[in-house]
Design a protein around this motif. Structure first.
Motif, PDB file in Angstrom:
ATOM      1  N   ASN A 133       0.809  -1.226   0.000  1.00 34.51           N
ATOM      2  CA  ASN A 133       0.000   0.000   0.000  1.00 34.51           C
ATOM      3  C   ASN A 133       0.840   1.273   0.000  1.00 34.51           C
ATOM      4  OD1 ASN A 133      -2.534  -1.179  -0.169  1.00 34.51           O
ATOM      5  ND2 ASN A 133      -2.673  -1.448   2.050  1.00 34.51           N
ATOM      6  N   LEU A 134       2.142   1.143   0.224  1.00 35.52           N
ATOM      7  CA  LEU A 134       3.011   2.319   0.186  1.00 35.52           C
ATOM      8  C   LEU A 134       3.168   2.802  -1.254  1.00 35.52           C
ATOM      9  CD1 LEU A 134       5.714   1.175   2.750  1.00 35.52           C
ATOM     10  CD2 LEU A 134       3.870   2.817   3.120  1.00 35.52           C
ATOM     11  N   ALA A 135       3.226   4.099  -1.425  1.00 36.46           N
ATOM     12  CA  ALA A 135       3.202   4.695  -2.768  1.00 36.46           C
ATOM     13  C   ALA A 135       4.490   4.476  -3.560  1.00 36.46           C
ATOM     14  CB  ALA A 135       2.897   6.187  -2.673  1.00 36.46           C
ATOM     15  N   SER A 136       5.630   4.653  -2.944  1.00 32.21           N
ATOM     16  CA  SER A 136       6.875   4.625  -3.718  1.00 32.21           C
ATOM     17  C   SER A 136       7.615   3.291  -3.569  1.00 32.21           C
ATOM     18  CB  SER A 136       7.796   5.761  -3.280  1.00 32.21           C
ATOM     19  OG  SER A 136       8.340   5.482  -2.014  1.00 32.21           O
ATOM     20  N   PRO A 137       8.334   2.890  -4.610  1.00 32.85           N
ATOM     21  CA  PRO A 137       9.151   1.668  -4.526  1.00 32.85           C
ATOM     22  C   PRO A 137      10.198   1.749  -3.414  1.00 32.85           C
ATOM     23  CG  PRO A 137       8.961   2.380  -6.808  1.00 32.85           C
ATOM     24  CD  PRO A 137       8.365   3.469  -5.954  1.00 32.85           C
ATOM     25  N   GLU A 138      10.748   2.956  -3.200  1.00 30.39           N
ATOM     26  CA  GLU A 138      11.761   3.129  -2.142  1.00 30.39           C
ATOM     27  C   GLU A 138      11.159   2.838  -0.771  1.00 30.39           C
ATOM     28  OE1 GLU A 138      11.024   5.552  -4.435  1.00 30.39           O
ATOM     29  OE2 GLU A 138      12.719   5.135  -5.761  1.00 30.39           O
ATOM     30  N   SER A 139       9.955   3.329  -0.533  1.00 33.52           N
ATOM     31  CA  SER A 139       9.279   3.080   0.748  1.00 33.52           C
ATOM     32  C   SER A 139       8.984   1.598   0.919  1.00 33.52           C
ATOM     33  CB  SER A 139       7.974   3.875   0.832  1.00 33.52           C
ATOM     34  OG  SER A 139       8.218   5.249   0.779  1.00 33.52           O
ATOM     35  N   ARG A 140       8.552   0.959  -0.153  1.00 36.18           N
ATOM     36  CA  ARG A 140       8.269  -0.480  -0.081  1.00 36.18           C
ATOM     37  C   ARG A 140       9.554  -1.266   0.202  1.00 36.18           C
ATOM     38  NH1 ARG A 140       4.714   0.996  -4.368  1.00 36.18           N
ATOM     39  NH2 ARG A 140       6.171   0.293  -5.979  1.00 36.18           N
ATOM     40  N   ARG A 141      10.666  -0.859  -0.438  1.00 38.22           N
ATOM     41  CA  ARG A 141      11.953  -1.530  -0.195  1.00 38.22           C
ATOM     42  C   ARG A 141      12.375  -1.359   1.262  1.00 38.22           C
ATOM     43  NH1 ARG A 141      15.856   1.611  -2.800  1.00 38.22           N
ATOM     44  NH2 ARG A 141      15.915   2.685  -0.832  1.00 38.22           N
ATOM     45  N   ASP A 142      12.314  -0.122   1.764  1.00 36.32           N
ATOM     46  CA  ASP A 142      12.760   0.146   3.127  1.00 36.32           C
ATOM     47  C   ASP A 142      11.943  -0.640   4.152  1.00 36.32           C
ATOM     48  OD1 ASP A 142      14.597   1.855   2.012  1.00 36.32           O
ATOM     49  OD2 ASP A 142      13.522   3.705   2.570  1.00 36.32           O
ATOM     50  N   LEU A 148      12.252  -7.641   7.564  1.00 36.40           N
ATOM     51  CA  LEU A 148      13.114  -8.822   7.595  1.00 36.40           C
ATOM     52  C   LEU A 148      14.173  -8.730   8.694  1.00 36.40           C
ATOM     53  CD1 LEU A 148      13.474  -9.442   3.780  1.00 36.40           C
ATOM     54  CD2 LEU A 148      12.512 -11.048   5.429  1.00 36.40           C
ATOM     55  N   GLU A 149      14.686  -7.536   8.924  1.00 35.89           N
ATOM     56  CA  GLU A 149      15.701  -7.352   9.971  1.00 35.89           C
ATOM     57  C   GLU A 149      15.137  -7.645  11.356  1.00 35.89           C
ATOM     58  OE1 GLU A 149      17.053  -3.353   9.434  1.00 35.89           O
ATOM     59  OE2 GLU A 149      18.184  -3.835   7.609  1.00 35.89           O
ATOM     60  N   GLN A 150      13.854  -7.403  11.544  1.00 41.65           N
ATOM     61  CA  GLN A 150      13.238  -7.572  12.856  1.00 41.65           C
ATOM     62  C   GLN A 150      12.725  -8.986  13.111  1.00 41.65           C
ATOM     63  OE1 GLN A 150      10.285  -4.468  13.019  1.00 41.65           O
ATOM     64  NE2 GLN A 150      11.811  -2.878  13.357  1.00 41.65           N
ATOM     65  N   LEU A 151      12.754  -9.829  12.097  1.00 38.81           N
ATOM     66  CA  LEU A 151      12.262 -11.197  12.242  1.00 38.81           C
ATOM     67  C   LEU A 151      13.388 -12.150  12.619  1.00 38.81           C
ATOM     68  CD1 LEU A 151       9.981 -11.383   9.053  1.00 38.81           C
ATOM     69  CD2 LEU A 151       9.229 -11.061  11.425  1.00 38.81           C
ATOM     70  N   SER A 183       3.544  -6.890 -10.195  1.00 39.42           N
ATOM     71  CA  SER A 183       4.719  -6.041 -10.386  1.00 39.42           C
ATOM     72  C   SER A 183       5.309  -5.612  -9.038  1.00 39.42           C
ATOM     73  CB  SER A 183       4.336  -4.811 -11.214  1.00 39.42           C
ATOM     74  OG  SER A 183       5.401  -3.911 -11.278  1.00 39.42           O
ATOM     75  N   LYS A 184       4.440  -5.192  -8.115  1.00 35.65           N
ATOM     76  CA  LYS A 184       4.922  -4.733  -6.800  1.00 35.65           C
ATOM     77  C   LYS A 184       5.530  -5.876  -5.983  1.00 35.65           C
ATOM     78  CE  LYS A 184       1.834  -0.761  -6.293  1.00 35.65           C
ATOM     79  NZ  LYS A 184       0.691  -0.208  -5.545  1.00 35.65           N
ATOM     80  N   VAL A 185       4.883  -7.038  -6.011  1.00 36.63           N
ATOM     81  CA  VAL A 185       5.414  -8.178  -5.250  1.00 36.63           C
ATOM     82  C   VAL A 185       6.721  -8.658  -5.866  1.00 36.63           C
ATOM     83  CG1 VAL A 185       4.955 -10.546  -4.505  1.00 36.63           C
ATOM     84  CG2 VAL A 185       3.135  -8.857  -4.391  1.00 36.63           C
ATOM     85  N   SER A 186       6.830  -8.603  -7.193  1.00 34.70           N
ATOM     86  CA  SER A 186       8.092  -8.956  -7.853  1.00 34.70           C
ATOM     87  C   SER A 186       9.207  -8.015  -7.413  1.00 34.70           C
ATOM     88  CB  SER A 186       7.926  -8.903  -9.371  1.00 34.70           C
ATOM     89  OG  SER A 186       7.000  -9.863  -9.804  1.00 34.70           O
ATOM     90  N   GLN A 187       8.873  -6.733  -7.245  1.00 35.01           N
ATOM     91  CA  GLN A 187       9.852  -5.767  -6.738  1.00 35.01           C
ATOM     92  C   GLN A 187      10.316  -6.166  -5.343  1.00 35.01           C
ATOM     93  OE1 GLN A 187       7.968  -1.927  -6.749  1.00 35.01           O
ATOM     94  NE2 GLN A 187       8.836  -1.366  -8.737  1.00 35.01           N
ATOM     95  N   LEU A 188       9.366  -6.586  -4.498  1.00 33.11           N
ATOM     96  CA  LEU A 188       9.742  -6.992  -3.131  1.00 33.11           C
ATOM     97  C   LEU A 188      10.743  -8.143  -3.186  1.00 33.11           C
ATOM     98  CD1 LEU A 188       6.379  -6.914  -1.117  1.00 33.11           C
ATOM     99  CD2 LEU A 188       8.014  -5.074  -1.511  1.00 33.11           C
ATOM    100  N   GLN A 189      10.478  -9.119  -4.036  1.00 31.72           N
ATOM    101  CA  GLN A 189      11.407 -10.238  -4.165  1.00 31.72           C
ATOM    102  C   GLN A 189      12.773  -9.769  -4.647  1.00 31.72           C
ATOM    103  OE1 GLN A 189       9.476 -13.387  -6.517  1.00 31.72           O
ATOM    104  NE2 GLN A 189       9.786 -14.664  -4.697  1.00 31.72           N
ATOM    105  N   GLN A 190      12.773  -8.845  -5.569  1.00 34.85           N
ATOM    106  CA  GLN A 190      14.038  -8.310  -6.082  1.00 34.85           C
ATOM    107  C   GLN A 190      14.804  -7.582  -4.979  1.00 34.85           C
ATOM    108  OE1 GLN A 190      13.554  -5.814  -9.521  1.00 34.85           O
ATOM    109  NE2 GLN A 190      15.729  -5.271  -9.578  1.00 34.85           N
ATOM    110  N   PHE A 191      14.105  -6.777  -4.167  1.00 26.20           N
ATOM    111  CA  PHE A 191      14.757  -6.088  -3.048  1.00 26.20           C
ATOM    112  C   PHE A 191      15.412  -7.086  -2.101  1.00 26.20           C
ATOM    113  CE2 PHE A 191      11.148  -2.725  -3.387  1.00 26.20           C
ATOM    114  CZ  PHE A 191      11.797  -2.095  -4.440  1.00 26.20           C
TER     115      PHE A 191
END
Length: 197
Positions: A133-142, A148-151, A183-191
């Motif tokens: 739901n975050l607007a920018s790819p950078e926000s989704r990456r962060d 992941l760091e907190q898990l 597209s967005k979920v693929s970006q998450l995997q790429q990050f």
């Protein structure tokens, strides 16, 4: 491959005929590991094909609502009417419900399978929704990397598996919304891959 997916569907349908909802739930729990991305894609593909077949017959497919399972009004003698009549002598209804039984079966199975899979990783799915739901790819990456760091290592593996499952389930897109989510979920995997998580 198609035959294998049909076998899974057949097992669920046979359980429903033999023991109703209770047996279906028991069988589904045993088969849970079989409800992989290929099966979810199979269900989506079959639903799309069946909707196309119905439209070709001039029948508008019923929408995905809980109303499919609602019973029609009772007869005067107190008996319930059948939800759909499959006999050749059956009077045709305006929306062609008797023609839509296979579509309804596919949709009910899809809802059940998705609900069963979602229960297992409910928190991960909620977090992925928040990220998407975050607007920018950078926000989704962060937010993905922060999550992941907190898990714990085991939780991180499960979270990555949830993202992969969502992406795989969207590999057959039915509309623009599915394409955008894919597209967005693929970006998450790429990050995740870029950061070697």
């Amino acid at each position: 491959m198609h035959w294998k997916q049909l076998q899974k569907l057949r097992e669920l349908c046979e359980a429903a005929q033999e023991g109703g909802l209770e047996l279906v739930m028991d069988v589904a729990k045993v088969m849970k590991s079989d409800f992989d991305s290929a099966f979810c894609n199979f269900l989506n593909f079959e639903i799309e094909q069946e909707e196309g077949r119905l439209r070709g017959l001039g029948i508008e497919p019923v929408g995905e609502t809980a109303r499919w399972l609602a019973f029609p009004p009772a007869k005067e003698d107190g008996e319930r009417l059948a939800v759909a009549n499959t006999s050749p002598e059956a009077e045709s209804t305006p929306n062609g419900v008797e023609e839509q039984q296979w579509l309804l079966v596919l949709r009910v199975v899809k809802q059940g399978v998705y609900a069963l899979l979602a229960r297992e990783r409910d928190e991960d799915i909620k977090q992925v929704r928040n990220i998407l739901n975050l607007a920018s790819p950078e926000s989704r990456r962060d937010l993905t990397l922060l999550t992941l760091e907190q898990l714990s290592p085991e939780e991180a593996v499960a979270f990555k598996a949830t993202i992969a499952r969502i992406r795989d389930n969207l590999s057959v897109q039915r509309d623009a919304r599915d394409a955008d989510l894919f597209s967005k979920v693929s970006q998450l995997q790429q990050f995740i891959e870029e950061q070697s998580f």
